[in-house]
Design a protein around this motif. Structure first.
Motif, PDB file in Angstrom:
ATOM      1  N   TYR A  78      -8.748 -24.646 -25.154  1.00 17.56           N
ATOM      2  CA  TYR A  78      -8.100 -24.135 -26.696  1.00 17.56           C
ATOM      3  C   TYR A  78      -7.028 -25.227 -26.715  1.00 17.56           C
ATOM      4  CZ  TYR A  78      -9.621 -19.578 -27.552  1.00 17.56           C
ATOM      5  OH  TYR A  78     -10.498 -18.537 -28.367  1.00 17.56           O
ATOM      6  N   THR A  79      -7.100 -26.252 -25.909  1.00 14.04           N
ATOM      7  CA  THR A  79      -5.829 -27.246 -25.999  1.00 14.04           C
ATOM      8  C   THR A  79      -6.448 -28.699 -26.156  1.00 14.04           C
ATOM      9  OG1 THR A  79      -5.357 -27.344 -23.720  1.00 14.04           O
ATOM     10  CG2 THR A  79      -4.059 -25.892 -24.760  1.00 14.04           C
ATOM     11  N   GLY A  80      -7.735 -28.663 -26.339  1.00  6.03           N
ATOM     12  CA  GLY A  80      -8.348 -30.084 -26.283  1.00  6.03           C
ATOM     13  C   GLY A  80      -8.478 -30.969 -25.283  1.00  6.03           C
ATOM     14  N   GLY A  81      -8.529 -30.346 -24.187  1.00  2.00           N
ATOM     15  CA  GLY A  81      -8.430 -31.102 -22.723  1.00  2.00           C
ATOM     16  C   GLY A  81      -9.942 -31.770 -22.424  1.00  2.00           C
ATOM     17  N   SER A  82     -10.862 -31.418 -22.907  1.00  2.00           N
ATOM     18  CA  SER A  82     -12.101 -32.025 -22.856  1.00  2.00           C
ATOM     19  C   SER A  82     -12.707 -33.038 -23.871  1.00  2.00           C
ATOM     20  CB  SER A  82     -13.385 -30.823 -22.414  1.00  2.00           C
ATOM     21  OG  SER A  82     -13.552 -30.052 -23.730  1.00  2.00           O
ATOM     22  N   ILE A  83     -11.759 -33.198 -24.848  1.00  2.00           N
ATOM     23  CA  ILE A  83     -12.093 -33.849 -26.053  1.00  2.00           C
ATOM     24  C   ILE A  83     -11.971 -35.395 -25.733  1.00  2.00           C
ATOM     25  CG2 ILE A  83     -11.722 -34.266 -28.488  1.00  2.00           C
ATOM     26  CD1 ILE A  83     -10.748 -31.657 -28.755  1.00  2.00           C
ATOM     27  N   PRO A  84     -13.101 -36.220 -26.002  1.00  2.00           N
ATOM     28  CA  PRO A  84     -12.917 -37.665 -25.801  1.00  2.00           C
ATOM     29  C   PRO A  84     -11.980 -38.337 -27.007  1.00  2.00           C
ATOM     30  CG  PRO A  84     -15.114 -37.126 -25.576  1.00  2.00           C
ATOM     31  CD  PRO A  84     -14.408 -35.896 -26.477  1.00  2.00           C
ATOM     32  N   SER A 201      -4.825 -29.902 -13.577  1.00  2.00           N
ATOM     33  CA  SER A 201      -4.470 -31.193 -14.061  1.00  2.00           C
ATOM     34  C   SER A 201      -5.398 -31.704 -15.165  1.00  2.00           C
ATOM     35  CB  SER A 201      -4.470 -32.252 -12.660  1.00  2.00           C
ATOM     36  OG  SER A 201      -5.756 -32.458 -12.337  1.00  2.00           O
ATOM     37  N   GLU A 202      -6.487 -30.777 -15.499  1.00  2.00           N
ATOM     38  CA  GLU A 202      -7.250 -31.205 -16.848  1.00  2.00           C
ATOM     39  C   GLU A 202      -7.938 -32.232 -16.730  1.00  2.00           C
ATOM     40  OE1 GLU A 202      -4.866 -30.168 -20.521  1.00  2.00           O
ATOM     41  OE2 GLU A 202      -3.164 -29.105 -19.281  1.00  2.00           O
ATOM     42  N   GLY A 423      -3.106 -30.304 -22.684  1.00  2.00           N
ATOM     43  CA  GLY A 423      -4.191 -31.159 -23.446  1.00  2.00           C
ATOM     44  C   GLY A 423      -3.838 -31.887 -24.497  1.00  2.00           C
ATOM     45  N   ILE A 424      -4.189 -31.660 -25.617  1.00  7.27           N
ATOM     46  CA  ILE A 424      -3.848 -32.660 -26.694  1.00  7.27           C
ATOM     47  C   ILE A 424      -2.546 -31.707 -27.613  1.00  7.27           C
ATOM     48  CG2 ILE A 424      -4.449 -33.475 -28.872  1.00  7.27           C
ATOM     49  CD1 ILE A 424      -7.127 -33.933 -27.603  1.00  7.27           C
ATOM     50  N   THR A 425      -2.984 -30.523 -27.754  1.00  6.75           N
ATOM     51  CA  THR A 425      -2.095 -29.843 -28.788  1.00  6.75           C
ATOM     52  C   THR A 425      -0.748 -29.506 -28.449  1.00  6.75           C
ATOM     53  OG1 THR A 425      -2.996 -27.669 -27.954  1.00  6.75           O
ATOM     54  CG2 THR A 425      -4.189 -28.730 -29.523  1.00  6.75           C
TER      55      THR A 425
END
Lengths: 479, 479
Positions: A78-84, A201-202, A423-425
């Motif tokens: 839900y926070t973009g951790g796996s988005i390249p 640590s994502e 993550g990202i968000t």
């Protein structure tokens, strides 16, 4: 940061290293470009690793070519951790799904990172054991992803989070070196163990290729209860009282009236119809003797807080009906239509009523519905701002609401993230929670373990703004 | 490394920062130059910090002056962790002895690092709670020292080590910045928590100024048993069987015949006289119902392994008598005379009999008595080489024995250190346990958190040879 782009030569090297288990086809790259956040980041290549040695080879090639590596489980984050977000390699663990060992005597399971949480659960259940961490995504999310995010779940109130169950890791560092910790290093306990740093640590410090997990005995008896309230405040007050009472609560989930209406509508026919302003799903567990008198202790306490529809599940069927409501929440909210922004915050349990009042104030201020449900037992609430993502005004107001919700949580001694990570968000808000010294240590550890900054770059510690707000006007105060 | 020396100006600055609570008198410096290893390292100045803010001020001065800082609890360590081997500041926590808070509801105690383990134990006992980690040094050693070494104890078999109880830390980094973790950071759980790195890091990564410790409920019932054996192998076999049986053993201590003879001689009149080749001290604990049948289950199992003198303590008095023997071991060995080298290793419990056979072989080979006792329940043995430290031949042979004992432990899947740390004395052996990649991560973390390398320098990661062997000829093979 932006990494280098993929050259034909590097593509050939990767293909050779993984026996062709990779793709640069646009349709594959698109499949690995997103998670549950609506943010997109196209990888240059997707690699489906089949073994630790393949991961080592890919990491060495990536280091040499200065290509970012983004490890990925099921992509349910839900926070973009796996988005390249910087391109590079999407390193999928979908093919590393082996439950390598279940040591019943030691109560430890060793699994590859691609094992789905629920597959591990059912495997150890057949041996009379239990793997407690139970994120709502358990039917799809992987142990690797759970470790990366430090996943929690309804049972966290009694059993703790993924962090409390990882007893050993096999790590591949960005330079391709292999480090084993804890159980996977023969329980070596000299100097310091990097293992605990890795959980949560994502995927920014190392790639995990094997996980040793502590198992527990399955409880002798579990009892499930349901209570409805005329107000969400009543439900929140009951949470505080149950917590203070000290009974062996293993699940304590709260839902507000709108969430409940939405979920019961969704499960119509499969669970009793119910309408109220707040509800609790409660489970207790333990030895039969200890649990026998529990309803007699719980019911008066619930009624004192204004509970109306109290019931104890009398069999497995009634238990399933109660859980059906809780488990349908995410799907039912999605069906509501246009969109939602789901933020997980956590506050001390005793402050839940205060946070909920603040949430209602914010909802009114931005004129967007905010639905709340979640793991009240450990203060972890999932707060859903319902909106139309194409509507600029909605997005401006949502941004304002997110900031205000985070501030409220921190103000109450809580945290930005109960279990979904940064993550990202949430990166733009991290400095609101961690002070300069803590951020300094966080950055120093990142530099120490990933000096080339190629491992899942621009996550957690990032000055990149949340892409949700791209192109928005600055929110006007009091909009 | 050697740090800078103390100048008059720096001495004045330190004195001003700590309100005069420091000394450069030789007699004071000598008192802080040693621990239980017989190694010496004279500090330039002793500082008795009285508060976190004083620690911050001292760290800033030391950073500026490039003066090493060596934090120190009670100085009871067995590997030289608290010895100022490079000079600098001996930073004592003897004056920071406040139990700041015991939160009975949350089952958490917050203490200053100078609190003596036993003082915390007795304080929380009065509240019906327990702090389980119980190193043999508990009447003198401090929580700060226990955290630095990751101290264990007899109860570790059931309860785990200090590592399992630290839920929050307040750290002062070498540059004087303050970082709070876990409970002391409001249970903030975003990004990675440096806390778990600190436990067992022997004061080489940061100085601890406050510790939050998890407490448990005191057990309803504890029962104490004693068993003697015609051979140490019999006792070791019983350990393996008890472990496999799965009974709720909270203490499982083993002693060999020589250790036992020595300890019983020492406590003559305070405990029954006893002579055998091996003994076990066993405790079980839990709810009264669960414990009631335990002796009936344990006794046949012990007898099957050849136990002769089995007994269950019938009251608190008999329990004390049994413990008196175990607790007197260290003191009684010291009284034997000339000297001993005490190494703690750990091996998987099932391998204890193999390790003990190997230890006997080594003892015969080097022609020095080696006594063994320790926490059999978690495979942690204290191995004591008895010798005359002034005797060159003894020391040459002891060096050979230490190397052989470490090799044997590692060969069996064990570790160099169950709980005493690496410090100075085991640093030369660390690369036998950790491979290059793990050492690389260890060193990277040290550089990240203490880039100036002033914090307890030349410990754990050090090329300095063990000073025990200074001036010895290289050991001749088969000496």
């Amino acid at each position: 940061m932006e990494g280098s782009r993929l050259t034909e030569a590097v593509k050939r090297d990767i293909g050779a290293a993984v026996g062709g288990s990779c793709s640069t086809a646009l349709e594959d790259r698109i499949c690995y470009s997103f998670d549950a956040t609506d943010i997109r980041g196209l990888p240059d290549i997707v690699v489906w690793a089949e073994s630790r040695d393949q991961v080592v080879a890919v990491m060495k090639i990536a280091s040499q070519a200065r290509l970012p590596v983004v490890p990925r489980g099921a992509g349910t984050g839900y926070t973009g951790g796996s988005i390249p977000i910087c391109g590079g390699i999407a390193l999928s663990f979908e093919k590393m799904t082996c439950i390598v060992d279940v040591n019943v005597e030691a109560r430890v399971a060793v699994v590859e990172p691609g094992v789905v949480n629920d597959d591990l659960r059912s495997t150890v259940e057949r041996l009379g054991l239990m793997y407690p961490p139970d994120p709502a995504s358990l039917k799809v999310s992987t142990i690797g992803g759970n470790v990366a995010e430090g996943a929690a779940g309804p049972r966290t109130v009694l059993y703790g989070t993924t962090r409390d169950y990882v007893v050993g890791l096999e790590l591949v560092m960005m330079d391709g070196s292999i480090v084993r910790t804890g159980y996977l290093a023969g329980d070596s306990d000299v100097a310091w163990d990097p293992g605990p740093l890795i959980v949560g640590s994502e995927g920014t410090l190392s790639v995990v290729t094997s996980v040793a997990l502590r198992l527990t005995d399955a409880p002798e008896v579990t009892r499930t209860y349901w209570a409805e309230f005329g107000s969400l405040d009543g439900a929140a007050a009951a949470v505080a009282m149950i917590t203070a009472d000290g009974m062996p609560v293993s699940v304590l989930e709260i839902m507000d009236g709108d969430t409940l209406a939405c979920a019961t509508e969704y499960v119509r026919g499969r669970a009793p119809d119910t309408r109220s302003e707040g509800a609790l799903l409660i489970e207790v567990e333990g030895a039969a003797d200890d649990i026998a008198g529990m309803w007699g202790r719980l019911q008066p306490l619930l009624e004192k807080c204004g509970a109306t529809g109290c019931r104890a599940a009398s069999d497995e069927n009634e238990r399933d009906e109660i859980w059906e409501i809780r488990r349908s929440i995410s799907a039912s909210l999605a069906r509501l239509g246009t969109g939602k922004i789901n933020e997980d915050i956590a506050v001390p349990r005793s402050r839940i009523p205060v946070f909920i009042a603040e949430m209602r104030r914010i909802s009114a201020e931005v004129d967007l519905p905010i639905l709340a449900f979640g793991h009240a037992g450990d203060g972890n609430l999932h707060v859903n701002i319902m909106l139309d993502r194409a509507n600029q005004l909605h997005m401006v107001r949502a941004r304002q609401a997110v900031s205000a919700l985070f501030s409220a949580a921190l103000e109450l001694g809580g945290t930005l993230s109960g279990e979904h990570g940064i993550g990202i968000t949430k990166a733009e808000h991290l400095a609101e929670e961690l002070d300069e010294a803590a951020l300094g240590v966080t950055a120093a550890v990142k530099r120490a373990l990933d000096p080339s900054a190629l491992l899942n770059p621009d996550k957690i510690l990032s000055s990149r703004p949340n892409p949700w707000w791209d192109g928005l006007k600055a929110p006007s105060v009091g909009a």
